[in-house]
Design a protein around this motif. Structure first.
Motif, mmCIF file in Angstrom:
data_model
loop_
_atom_site.group_PDB
_atom_site.id
_atom_site.type_symbol
_atom_site.label_atom_id
_atom_site.label_comp_id
_atom_site.label_asym_id
_atom_site.label_seq_id
_atom_site.Cartn_x
_atom_site.Cartn_y
_atom_site.Cartn_z
ATOM 1 N N HIS A 4 2.393 2.199 3.878
ATOM 2 C CA HIS A 4 1.117 1.484 3.726
ATOM 3 C C HIS A 4 0.532 1.678 2.333
ATOM 4 O O HIS A 4 0.052 2.763 1.984
ATOM 5 C CB HIS A 4 0.080 1.919 4.766
ATOM 6 C CG HIS A 4 -1.241 1.250 4.549
ATOM 7 N ND1 HIS A 4 -1.451 -0.074 4.851
ATOM 8 C CD2 HIS A 4 -2.389 1.689 3.987
ATOM 9 C CE1 HIS A 4 -2.686 -0.408 4.501
ATOM 10 N NE2 HIS A 4 -3.268 0.637 3.971
ATOM 11 N N HIS A 6 -1.165 -0.957 -1.228
ATOM 12 C CA HIS A 6 -1.666 -2.250 -1.674
ATOM 13 C C HIS A 6 -1.063 -2.551 -3.049
ATOM 14 O O HIS A 6 -0.281 -1.754 -3.558
ATOM 15 C CB HIS A 6 -3.189 -2.226 -1.763
ATOM 16 C CG HIS A 6 -3.855 -1.823 -0.470
ATOM 17 N ND1 HIS A 6 -4.390 -2.740 0.394
ATOM 18 C CD2 HIS A 6 -4.029 -0.603 0.114
ATOM 19 C CE1 HIS A 6 -4.879 -2.098 1.460
ATOM 20 N NE2 HIS A 6 -4.674 -0.810 1.312
ATOM 21 N N LYS A 153 -1.929 -5.692 10.275
ATOM 22 C CA LYS A 153 -2.917 -4.617 10.172
ATOM 23 C C LYS A 153 -4.270 -5.079 10.680
ATOM 24 O O LYS A 153 -4.700 -6.196 10.387
ATOM 25 C CB LYS A 153 -3.050 -4.190 8.708
ATOM 26 C CG LYS A 153 -4.077 -3.083 8.541
ATOM 27 C CD LYS A 153 -4.225 -2.671 7.096
ATOM 28 C CE LYS A 153 -5.329 -1.615 6.991
ATOM 29 N NZ LYS A 153 -5.799 -1.477 5.618
ATOM 30 N N HIS A 251 -4.224 6.857 7.913
ATOM 31 C CA HIS A 251 -5.190 7.771 7.253
ATOM 32 C C HIS A 251 -5.637 8.910 8.184
ATOM 33 O O HIS A 251 -5.372 10.060 7.934
ATOM 34 C CB HIS A 251 -6.425 7.050 6.704
ATOM 35 C CG HIS A 251 -6.194 5.696 6.159
ATOM 36 N ND1 HIS A 251 -5.059 5.376 5.457
ATOM 37 C CD2 HIS A 251 -6.921 4.552 6.217
ATOM 38 C CE1 HIS A 251 -5.131 4.118 5.083
ATOM 39 N NE2 HIS A 251 -6.240 3.591 5.544
ATOM 40 N N ASP A 305 -1.474 4.762 0.805
ATOM 41 C CA ASP A 305 -2.661 3.897 0.829
ATOM 42 C C ASP A 305 -3.198 3.703 -0.578
ATOM 43 O O ASP A 305 -4.397 3.519 -0.781
ATOM 44 C CB ASP A 305 -3.767 4.401 1.760
ATOM 45 C CG ASP A 305 -4.828 3.324 1.967
ATOM 46 O OD1 ASP A 305 -4.463 2.135 1.951
ATOM 47 O OD2 ASP A 305 -6.021 3.665 2.108
HETATM 48 ZN ZN LIG Z 1 -5.044 0.567 2.908
#
Ligand SMILES: [Zn+2]
Length: 364
Positions: A4, A6, A153, A251, A305
């Protein structure tokens, strides 16, 4: 494998950008976000990747960054992560970011897309669909958008919190909810935040059979953190279980122990400690040890993340490796397991668990 993350920024990051993107918070007059665990990890570990000594002054670091240019800086940090595969959430783009293919190119890794459910629903409304056609239009758009994706997601945590009714809403309930949402929606871009619709989107994701990622716990000031405890998802997790669709709790901090419990008791639930790993800096080893108290080692995944700054992909990977290495070395010294097991667990936690969960097999 980073399951995960971006995209990264195309533009150079000056000091103000670093201050605003280092963590989930924002600066305040007279202070610096770099006076934090994440900041000191950054200042110690990142400068050497750009040819500077550890703990270099931020002003010198920013100069060196500008000298190399955004593309070279991104490439250096992403290659240094040592990732072979990345799963990229394409649904959050407050400013232009690299596509999964571009990010993979910079990292020398295979990139896969994760489709954000709320973004697809909001795009359907922007395209002019009203309440009546909404449910069908979302299902059809999702089928198209996920044709080559490996997961979806949900950011229900950001929009309504995780205390969701487990029942699948009916199409008439969805139509009525969209009507109420659009009537209440101001003139800005549509922002879905309605319990019935969050549930509808999650069930659409479950029906696709692809792993469904959930934002859980730690995030920016948009989340009501007390409504992001993964235990709030328990009824929904129980309802999803018969479908066989995997649920990835992302997370989790500071609820990583609660998440570990859910991964233990529900066969379809997987967990990670992404985002928190680099934000906790030198405390990342404690986080990992706590996350692995109950979580089965076969259901713990790595994610950064990371968003925007290439340094964050690197910090996440390096701090995770260091924490895992310390955890396994300590276990070896205490004779908790053998060296052969250490090799096997390393493979599982760093890549094989994620490969299996996302069905990537040889495609990596
Ligand atoms: Zn994220």
């Amino acid at each position: 494998m980073d399951h995960h993350c971006h995209g990264v920024l195309y533009r150079d990051a000056d000091e103000a950008t670093l201050e605003s993107m280092l963590n989930e918070g924002s600066g305040w007059p007279g202070g610096s976000v770099f006076d934090s665990q994440a900041g000191f990890a950054f200042r110690r570990l990142c400068p050497p990747v750009l040819g500077l000594p550890p703990h270099a002054e931020l002003a010198d670091y920013v100069l060196r960054r500008a000298e190399l240019g955004a593309n070279e800086v991104s490439k250096r940090f992403l290659v240094a992560t040592g990732m072979s595969a990345l799963c990229v959430d394409t649904g959050f783009t407050p400013e232009p970011l690299t596509s999964p293919a571009e990010l993979g190119g910079l990292a020398g890794a295979t990139a896969h897309e994760i489709v954000r459910l709320e973004r697809v629903a909001e795009d359907v409304v922007v395209a002019g669909t009203g309440a009546d056609g909404f449910a069908d239009a979302v299902r059809s758009a999702l089928a198209t958008r996920t044709a080559s994706a490996v997961g979806v997601k949900s950011i229900a945590a950001y929009r309504t919190g995780l205390d969701l009714n487990p029942e699948r809403p009916t199409d008439p309930e969805v139509t009525a909810a969209v009507g109420r949402w659009l009537a209440a929606q101001g003139s800005g871009p549509p922002r879905i935040a309605h319990e019935t619709l969050q549930r509808f989107l999650i069930w659409c994701g479950v029906d696709l059979g692809l792993p469904v990622q959930f934002h859980v716990g730690y995030g920016d000031s948009d989340v009501d953190l007390h409504r992001c405890n993964p235990l709030l998802l328990t009824p929904l997790l129980r309802a999803i279980q018969p479908a066989g669709t995997l649920v990835m709790l992302l997370h989790n901090y500071p609820y990583h122990r609660e998440a570990g419990y859910l991964a233990q008791v529900f066969p379809h639930v997987y967990v990670d400690a992404g985002l928190a790993t680099h934000n906790l800096g030198s405390r990342a080893p404690s986080l990992l040890a706590e996350a692995l108290e109950l979580a089965p080692y076969g259901k713990f995944l790595y994610s950064s993340d990371a968003f925007g700054l290439p340094e964050l992909y690197y910090l996440g990977a390096l701090l995770f490796r260091t924490a895992l290495s310390g955890f396994l070395t300590a276990g070896l010294q205490e004779d908790l397991f053998t060296e052969r097991t250490v090799v096997r667990l390393t493979r599982m936690l760093c890549a094989d668990n994620a490969k299996r969960a996302y069905g990537l097999g040889e495609q990596m």
